[in-house]
Design a protein around this motif. Structure first.
Motif, PDB file in Angstrom:
ATOM      1  N   ALA A  48       0.855  -1.192   0.000  1.00  0.00           N
ATOM      2  CA  ALA A  48       0.000   0.000   0.000  1.00  0.00           C
ATOM      3  C   ALA A  48       0.887   1.237   0.000  1.00  0.00           C
ATOM      4  O   ALA A  48       2.061   1.180   0.379  1.00  0.00           O
ATOM      5  CB  ALA A  48      -0.914   0.014   1.222  1.00  0.00           C
ATOM      6  N   ILE A  49       0.318   2.338  -0.434  1.00  0.00           N
ATOM      7  CA  ILE A  49       0.982   3.636  -0.297  1.00  0.00           C
ATOM      8  C   ILE A  49       0.124   4.525   0.580  1.00  0.00           C
ATOM      9  O   ILE A  49      -1.102   4.415   0.589  1.00  0.00           O
ATOM     10  CB  ILE A  49       1.241   4.313  -1.657  1.00  0.00           C
ATOM     11  CG1 ILE A  49      -0.072   4.534  -2.421  1.00  0.00           C
ATOM     12  CG2 ILE A  49       2.237   3.526  -2.483  1.00  0.00           C
ATOM     13  CD1 ILE A  49       0.079   5.446  -3.628  1.00  0.00           C
ATOM     14  N   ALA A  50       0.782   5.389   1.323  1.00  0.00           N
ATOM     15  CA  ALA A  50       0.083   6.339   2.186  1.00  0.00           C
ATOM     16  C   ALA A  50       0.551   7.748   1.820  1.00  0.00           C
ATOM     17  O   ALA A  50       1.511   8.263   2.399  1.00  0.00           O
ATOM     18  CB  ALA A  50       0.366   6.047   3.657  1.00  0.00           C
ATOM     19  N   PRO A  51      -0.109   8.369   0.841  1.00  0.00           N
ATOM     20  CA  PRO A  51       0.281   9.729   0.460  1.00  0.00           C
ATOM     21  C   PRO A  51      -0.042  10.724   1.572  1.00  0.00           C
ATOM     22  O   PRO A  51      -1.018  10.558   2.312  1.00  0.00           O
ATOM     23  CB  PRO A  51      -0.570  10.015  -0.783  1.00  0.00           C
ATOM     24  CG  PRO A  51      -1.028   8.669  -1.265  1.00  0.00           C
ATOM     25  CD  PRO A  51      -1.168   7.839  -0.023  1.00  0.00           C
ATOM     26  N   GLY A  52       0.779  11.749   1.673  1.00  0.00           N
ATOM     27  CA  GLY A  52       0.456  12.877   2.523  1.00  0.00           C
ATOM     28  C   GLY A  52      -0.379  13.874   1.732  1.00  0.00           C
ATOM     29  O   GLY A  52      -1.081  13.508   0.794  1.00  0.00           O
ATOM     30  N   ALA A  53      -0.296  15.137   2.117  1.00  0.00           N
ATOM     31  CA  ALA A  53      -1.061  16.181   1.431  1.00  0.00           C
ATOM     32  C   ALA A  53      -0.513  16.372   0.020  1.00  0.00           C
ATOM     33  O   ALA A  53       0.676  16.634  -0.166  1.00  0.00           O
ATOM     34  CB  ALA A  53      -0.980  17.482   2.203  1.00  0.00           C
ATOM     35  N   ILE A  54      -1.395  16.232  -0.975  1.00  0.00           N
ATOM     36  CA  ILE A  54      -1.009  16.355  -2.372  1.00  0.00           C
ATOM     37  C   ILE A  54      -1.869  17.432  -3.024  1.00  0.00           C
ATOM     38  O   ILE A  54      -3.072  17.528  -2.775  1.00  0.00           O
ATOM     39  CB  ILE A  54      -1.202  15.025  -3.132  1.00  0.00           C
ATOM     40  CG1 ILE A  54      -0.527  13.865  -2.385  1.00  0.00           C
ATOM     41  CG2 ILE A  54      -0.664  15.143  -4.562  1.00  0.00           C
ATOM     42  CD1 ILE A  54       0.962  13.958  -2.281  1.00  0.00           C
ATOM     43  N   ALA A  55      -1.260  18.220  -3.880  1.00  0.00           N
ATOM     44  CA  ALA A  55      -1.965  19.309  -4.558  1.00  0.00           C
ATOM     45  C   ALA A  55      -2.802  18.752  -5.701  1.00  0.00           C
ATOM     46  O   ALA A  55      -2.388  18.741  -6.864  1.00  0.00           O
ATOM     47  CB  ALA A  55      -0.969  20.341  -5.073  1.00  0.00           C
ATOM     48  N   THR A  56      -3.993  18.251  -5.361  1.00  0.00           N
ATOM     49  CA  THR A  56      -4.955  17.773  -6.349  1.00  0.00           C
ATOM     50  C   THR A  56      -6.311  18.394  -6.031  1.00  0.00           C
ATOM     51  O   THR A  56      -6.426  19.260  -5.164  1.00  0.00           O
ATOM     52  CB  THR A  56      -5.083  16.236  -6.309  1.00  0.00           C
ATOM     53  OG1 THR A  56      -5.708  15.850  -5.080  1.00  0.00           O
ATOM     54  CG2 THR A  56      -3.724  15.568  -6.442  1.00  0.00           C
ATOM     55  N   ASP A  57      -7.358  17.877  -6.697  1.00  0.00           N
ATOM     56  CA  ASP A  57      -8.701  18.378  -6.412  1.00  0.00           C
ATOM     57  C   ASP A  57      -9.343  17.671  -5.226  1.00  0.00           C
ATOM     58  O   ASP A  57     -10.513  17.911  -4.917  1.00  0.00           O
ATOM     59  CB  ASP A  57      -9.601  18.252  -7.646  1.00  0.00           C
ATOM     60  CG  ASP A  57      -9.711  16.819  -8.153  1.00  0.00           C
ATOM     61  OD1 ASP A  57      -9.126  15.906  -7.535  1.00  0.00           O
ATOM     62  OD2 ASP A  57     -10.378  16.615  -9.185  1.00  0.00           O
ATOM     63  N   PHE A  58      -8.608  16.795  -4.527  1.00  0.00           N
ATOM     64  CA  PHE A  58      -9.145  16.096  -3.367  1.00  0.00           C
ATOM     65  C   PHE A  58      -9.587  17.103  -2.308  1.00  0.00           C
ATOM     66  O   PHE A  58      -8.911  18.089  -2.034  1.00  0.00           O
ATOM     67  CB  PHE A  58      -8.092  15.157  -2.776  1.00  0.00           C
ATOM     68  CG  PHE A  58      -8.566  14.400  -1.558  1.00  0.00           C
ATOM     69  CD1 PHE A  58      -9.341  13.260  -1.682  1.00  0.00           C
ATOM     70  CD2 PHE A  58      -8.237  14.842  -0.276  1.00  0.00           C
ATOM     71  CE1 PHE A  58      -9.782  12.566  -0.573  1.00  0.00           C
ATOM     72  CE2 PHE A  58      -8.670  14.151   0.839  1.00  0.00           C
ATOM     73  CZ  PHE A  58      -9.445  13.014   0.694  1.00  0.00           C
ATOM     74  N   GLY A  59     -10.741  16.827  -1.696  1.00  0.00           N
ATOM     75  CA  GLY A  59     -11.258  17.703  -0.652  1.00  0.00           C
ATOM     76  C   GLY A  59     -11.597  19.090  -1.154  1.00  0.00           C
ATOM     77  O   GLY A  59     -11.491  20.074  -0.411  1.00  0.00           O
ATOM     78  N   GLY A  60     -11.990  19.180  -2.435  1.00  0.00           N
ATOM     79  CA  GLY A  60     -12.320  20.471  -3.004  1.00  0.00           C
ATOM     80  C   GLY A  60     -11.129  21.240  -3.521  1.00  0.00           C
ATOM     81  O   GLY A  60     -11.264  22.387  -3.972  1.00  0.00           O
ATOM     82  N   GLY A  61      -9.943  20.628  -3.471  1.00  0.00           N
ATOM     83  CA  GLY A  61      -8.754  21.257  -4.023  1.00  0.00           C
ATOM     84  C   GLY A  61      -8.130  22.323  -3.151  1.00  0.00           C
ATOM     85  O   GLY A  61      -7.321  23.134  -3.627  1.00  0.00           O
ATOM     86  N   ALA A  62      -8.438  22.321  -1.847  1.00  0.00           N
ATOM     87  CA  ALA A  62      -7.952  23.398  -0.972  1.00  0.00           C
ATOM     88  C   ALA A  62      -6.432  23.446  -0.911  1.00  0.00           C
ATOM     89  O   ALA A  62      -5.829  24.531  -0.960  1.00  0.00           O
ATOM     90  CB  ALA A  62      -8.532  23.233   0.429  1.00  0.00           C
ATOM     91  N   VAL A  63      -5.790  22.284  -0.801  1.00  0.00           N
ATOM     92  CA  VAL A  63      -4.327  22.267  -0.708  1.00  0.00           C
ATOM     93  C   VAL A  63      -3.697  22.786  -1.991  1.00  0.00           C
ATOM     94  O   VAL A  63      -2.663  23.460  -1.967  1.00  0.00           O
ATOM     95  CB  VAL A  63      -3.830  20.840  -0.391  1.00  0.00           C
ATOM     96  CG1 VAL A  63      -2.317  20.756  -0.479  1.00  0.00           C
ATOM     97  CG2 VAL A  63      -4.291  20.417   0.995  1.00  0.00           C
TER      98      VAL A  63
END
Length: 257
Positions: free
Chosen positions: A189-204
């Motif tokens: 498995a992989i456990a990504p940290g905070a990634i600049a995508t549209d996840f969670g509305g793209g806030a990051v």
């Protein structure tokens, strides 16, 4: 130009039309791996990924799949079998990446049963029973990669159920590795940290203040980019990592160590 071309290997990636799944598909295709990707509703996005891979000399097929609809999995498996034969002249495939997902931001006290069911169906029930259906056509010596989250290791209020379901995926990964080892199938498995995508509305990705706040807690000083994950997935699935199984790889740049 592709790096380290491989002969007729095939990766099946759920949720390959956008976000991290799209990036995984592109990086694997760049290494000469053929792609069977799935999408739920983004047919145009899926078509775009296919065209991008083919423009670089790769081969890709995109198939519709709702990861929460377990009743459809037998028909999907049958479609994959036909696709393997007609598009790739194969009876099996090499890599399964359980990537499709959704997000939910809600404090624990406010989570509804509907929220809970959506997360469990998408991130646990779906991957469990889809993998089960696809095992007969996954090559002996193949690889399964599940997608967890850095939120299993660290906490941010609002993600309690999401993180709990991802924790279950990490436990499942270890048991799958133990039980499928007889077929020489590696499961990680992989456990990504905070990634600049549209996840969670793209806030990051889109909110400079949120991006800066998250970055200050990451050892390498920035939030992750999709390429950070796509490259890592290609490396983990390569023969260079052939002795790793039952492991969750933290890919977070050292977030909240």
């Amino acid at each position: 130009m592709k790096d380290s071309p491989m002969t007729n290997q095939i990766a099946l990636i759920t949720g390959a039309s956008r976000g991290l799944g799209r990036n995984m598909a592109l990086h694997l295709a760049n290494r000469g791996i053929n792609i069977i990707g799935t999408y739920r509703s983004g047919a145009d996005e899926a078509k775009s990924v296919k065209q991008e891979i083919e423009a670089q000399g790769g081969k890709a097929t995109m198939l519709p799949l709702d990861i929460t609809d377990t009743a459809s999995f037998q028909a999907f498996s049958d479609t994959v079998t036909k696709t393997l034969a007609t598009d790739f002249h194969r009876e099996d495939f090499d890599f399964l990446i359980n990537n499709a997902g959704n997000g939910l931001f809600a404090n624990f006290a406010d989570v509804t049963e509907g929220d809970f069911n959506s997360l469990v169906d998408t991130h646990l029930r779906g991957p469990v029973f889809l993998t089960q259906k696809l095992l007969p056509i996954l090559k002996d010596g193949g690889r399964i990669l599940n997608v967890s989250s850095g939120l299993v290791r660290f906490t941010f209020p609002g993600y309690s159920i999401y993180a709990a379901v991802k924790a279950a995926i990490e436990v499942l990964t270890r048991f799958q590795a133990a039980e499928l080892g007889a077929r020489q199938i590696r499961v990680n498995a992989i456990a990504p940290g905070a990634i600049a995508t549209d996840f969670g509305g793209g806030a990051v990705r889109d909110n400079e203040d949120v991006n800066a706040y998250v970055a200050q807690g990451i050892a390498l000083g920035r939030v992750g980019l999709p390429d950070d994950i796509g490259r890592a997935v290609a490396a983990i699935l390569s023969d260079d990592m052939a002795w790793a199984t039952g492991t969750t790889f933290d890919i977070s740049g050292g977030q909240l160590l």
